[in-house]
Design an enzyme around this catalytic site. Structure first.
Site, PDB file in Angstrom:
ATOM      1  N   ASP A   1      -9.891   2.597   2.468  1.00 33.53           N
ATOM      2  CA  ASP A   1      -9.882   2.023   3.827  1.00 33.53           C
ATOM      3  C   ASP A   1     -10.433   3.043   4.824  1.00 33.53           C
ATOM      4  O   ASP A   1     -11.091   2.677   5.800  1.00 33.53           O
ATOM      5  CB  ASP A   1      -8.452   1.651   4.248  1.00 33.53           C
ATOM      6  CG  ASP A   1      -7.985   0.337   3.635  1.00 33.53           C
ATOM      7  OD1 ASP A   1      -8.839  -0.496   3.278  1.00 33.53           O
ATOM      8  OD2 ASP A   1      -6.757   0.156   3.507  1.00 33.53           O
TER       9      ASP A   1
ATOM     10  N   LYS B   1       0.816  -1.226   0.000  1.00 36.21           N
ATOM     11  CA  LYS B   1       0.000   0.000   0.000  1.00 36.21           C
ATOM     12  C   LYS B   1       0.847   1.273   0.000  1.00 36.21           C
ATOM     13  O   LYS B   1       0.534   2.223  -0.712  1.00 36.21           O
ATOM     14  CB  LYS B   1      -0.965   0.010   1.194  1.00 36.21           C
ATOM     15  CG  LYS B   1      -2.084  -1.022   1.052  1.00 36.21           C
ATOM     16  CD  LYS B   1      -3.050  -0.934   2.219  1.00 36.21           C
ATOM     17  CE  LYS B   1      -4.089  -2.044   2.147  1.00 36.21           C
ATOM     18  NZ  LYS B   1      -5.074  -1.978   3.222  1.00 36.21           N
TER      19      LYS B   1
HETATM   20  P1  NAP Z   1       1.294  -3.333   8.716  1.00 33.94           P
HETATM   21  O1  NAP Z   1       1.472  -2.051   7.966  1.00 33.94           O
HETATM   22  O2  NAP Z   1       2.249  -4.466   8.483  1.00 33.94           O
HETATM   23  O3  NAP Z   1       1.295  -2.951  10.291  1.00 33.94           O
HETATM   24  C1  NAP Z   1       1.077  -3.935  11.255  1.00 33.94           C
HETATM   25  C2  NAP Z   1       1.136  -3.321  12.655  1.00 33.94           C
HETATM   26  O4  NAP Z   1       0.942  -4.398  13.581  1.00 33.94           O
HETATM   27  C3  NAP Z   1       2.480  -2.716  13.024  1.00 33.94           C
HETATM   28  O5  NAP Z   1       2.267  -1.698  13.982  1.00 33.94           O
HETATM   29  C4  NAP Z   1       3.216  -3.910  13.643  1.00 33.94           C
HETATM   30  O6  NAP Z   1       4.221  -3.543  14.543  1.00 33.94           O
HETATM   31  C5  NAP Z   1       2.102  -4.560  14.412  1.00 33.94           C
HETATM   32  N1  NAP Z   1       2.316  -5.978  14.620  1.00 33.94           N
HETATM   33  C6  NAP Z   1       2.638  -6.906  13.686  1.00 33.94           C
HETATM   34  N2  NAP Z   1       2.702  -8.128  14.247  1.00 33.94           N
HETATM   35  C7  NAP Z   1       2.425  -7.941  15.570  1.00 33.94           C
HETATM   36  C8  NAP Z   1       2.343  -8.838  16.688  1.00 33.94           C
HETATM   37  N3  NAP Z   1       2.558 -10.145  16.551  1.00 33.94           N
HETATM   38  N4  NAP Z   1       2.042  -8.306  17.889  1.00 33.94           N
HETATM   39  C9  NAP Z   1       1.815  -6.978  18.056  1.00 33.94           C
HETATM   40  N5  NAP Z   1       1.880  -6.095  17.028  1.00 33.94           N
HETATM   41  C10 NAP Z   1       2.179  -6.585  15.808  1.00 33.94           C
HETATM   42  O7  NAP Z   1      -0.132  -3.954   8.446  1.00 33.94           O
HETATM   43  P2  NAP Z   1      -1.503  -3.122   8.168  1.00 33.94           P
HETATM   44  O8  NAP Z   1      -1.659  -2.897   6.714  1.00 33.94           O
HETATM   45  O9  NAP Z   1      -1.529  -1.967   9.070  1.00 33.94           O
HETATM   46  O10 NAP Z   1      -2.613  -4.198   8.583  1.00 33.94           O
HETATM   47  C11 NAP Z   1      -2.762  -4.627   9.929  1.00 33.94           C
HETATM   48  C12 NAP Z   1      -3.902  -5.628   9.996  1.00 33.94           C
HETATM   49  O11 NAP Z   1      -5.128  -4.933   9.753  1.00 33.94           O
HETATM   50  C13 NAP Z   1      -3.826  -6.698   8.899  1.00 33.94           C
HETATM   51  O12 NAP Z   1      -3.243  -7.878   9.415  1.00 33.94           O
HETATM   52  C14 NAP Z   1      -5.260  -6.944   8.505  1.00 33.94           C
HETATM   53  O13 NAP Z   1      -5.714  -8.104   9.156  1.00 33.94           O
HETATM   54  C15 NAP Z   1      -6.014  -5.763   9.043  1.00 33.94           C
HETATM   55  N6  NAP Z   1      -6.648  -4.943   7.975  1.00 33.94           N
HETATM   56  C16 NAP Z   1      -7.992  -5.080   7.808  1.00 33.94           C
HETATM   57  C17 NAP Z   1      -8.645  -4.305   6.863  1.00 33.94           C
HETATM   58  C18 NAP Z   1     -10.129  -4.475   6.693  1.00 33.94           C
HETATM   59  O14 NAP Z   1     -10.694  -3.990   5.685  1.00 33.94           O
HETATM   60  N7  NAP Z   1     -10.813  -5.087   7.632  1.00 33.94           N
HETATM   61  C19 NAP Z   1      -7.937  -3.382   6.084  1.00 33.94           C
HETATM   62  C20 NAP Z   1      -6.563  -3.266   6.275  1.00 33.94           C
HETATM   63  C21 NAP Z   1      -5.926  -4.062   7.237  1.00 33.94           C
HETATM   64  P3  NAP Z   1       5.779  -3.576  14.140  1.00 33.94           P
HETATM   65  O15 NAP Z   1       6.040  -2.251  13.468  1.00 33.94           O
HETATM   66  O16 NAP Z   1       6.488  -3.737  15.430  1.00 33.94           O
HETATM   67  O17 NAP Z   1       5.973  -4.754  13.219  1.00 33.94           O
END
Ligand code: NAP
Length: 269
Positions: A104, A68
């Site tokens: 989003d 993204k």
């Molecule tokens: P991202 O950019 O990779 O960010 C993930 C975040 O989660 C970062 O702050 C990361 O911290 C933290 N994290 C990763 N693994 C972790 C763990 N095991 N324990 C605690 N914190 C952890 O991902 P994103 O795009 O923001 O998406 C996050 C989640 O949102 C996705 O997995 C997805 O399931 C969900 N999502 C849903 C929608 C929807 O339409 N419902 C849309 C977008 C995303 P670090 O920096 O320390 O790695």
């Protein structure tokens, strides 16, 4: 967009698990549009080449993890909200230019309104996570009058960088500080995707009347949503946001409103 796009695709890595083709193809069939929404697994080092091919093919589509932010840098034009978030989840080609947008943000807003009531106000939000999805949540709250967001993440530097970009957000010193007085608790990390994952926030730590929104979705809802509801909280998972962002993307590509019931029915099947 006036003419139909040449193709409609989802770019991600991995991408085979995505529900988007299921509900987008249901909406395309319902609208009798002669296109198939295709998932494309594109490795990070292939993204720039893929973007140039999509531009040449007058394509439209969605972008998901991990592309993204990097796709935003490849677009010729960004919508104001995509520029504010710093990430693109929706794109199309307009007069040869690759346009990036972010649905989003609107998808989150719609899901919150549908889950907890459109009239509700959220003066205080605790946000767990500081990645791209968290940035979309902070940008959505920026459009809510007087809303303050406390961001907490295991990576404090990343939470600080996110909070610094938005005047209504601040990096919380601890999870407890983030949760204090939160009317809405939003989870935006991948925790909960796997059955063995810990809950992102222990339910006994939630403020008594807080509503709980989990961006994660799994079949049958996440363990955190189940636990929060059992403890008396209103709670919803991310499926409503997924459908809402997809419906808003469909509107951008085709200039018409998709049949959301058909999208929901396809996902439930
Ligand atoms: P991202 O950019 O990779 O960010 C993930 C975040 O989660 C970062 O702050 C990361 O911290 C933290 N994290 C990763 N693994 C972790 C763990 N095991 N324990 C605690 N914190 C952890 O991902 P994103 O795009 O923001 O998406 C996050 C989640 O949102 C996705 O997995 C997805 O399931 C969900 N999502 C849903 C929608 C929807 O339409 N419902 C849309 C977008 C995303 P670090 O920096 O320390 O790695």
């Amino acid at each position: 967009m006036s003419a139909l796009p040449g193709r409609v695709v989802l770019l991600g890595h991995p991408v085979s698990h995505s529900l988007s083709p299921t509900f987008q193809n249901a909406a395309l069939r319902r609208a009798s549009l002669p296109l198939t929404y295709e998932a494309m697994d594109i490795a990070p080092d292939e993204l720039a080449f893929a973007a140039s091919l999509l531009r040449a093919n007058n394509a439209a589509g969605n972008v998901t993890v991990p592309h993204k932010e990097s796709f935003a840098a490849l677009c010729d034009t960004l919508s104001p909200i995509a520029a504010r978030v710093g990430a693109v989840n929706t794109f199309w080609v307009d007069d040869g230019a690759l346009v990036g947008d972010n649905t989003d943000v609107g998808g989150f807003e719609q899901a919150i309104a549908q889950s907890f009531g459109a009239e509700r106000e959220w003066p205080t939000m605790a946000l767990i996570g500081a990645g791209g999805a968290a940035a979309a949540v902070v940008a959505a709250a920026e459009r809510w009058t007087g809303s303050r967001v406390a961001v907490w993440s295991r990576n404090r530097a990343r939470a600080e960088r996110l909070a610094e970009r938005f005047p209504h957000a601040q990096c919380a010193e601890s999870l407890e500080h983030a949760l204090a007085d939160a009317a809405l608790v939003v989870h935006a990390t991948p925790l909960g995707l796997r059955a063995a994952d810990a809950l992102p926030v222990p339910v006994q730590s939630l403020p008594v009347r807080a509503c709980v929104f989990d961006l994660v979705y799994v079949r049958g809802e996440t363990a955190w949503v189940h636990a929060a509801r059992a403890a008396g909280h209103q709670a919803a998972d991310g499926l409503g946001m997924l459908i809402a962002q997809g419906a808003l993307s469909f509107e951008r590509w085709f200039g018409q409103v998709p049949d959301r019931e058909a999208m929901w029915a396809a996902v439930r099947e």
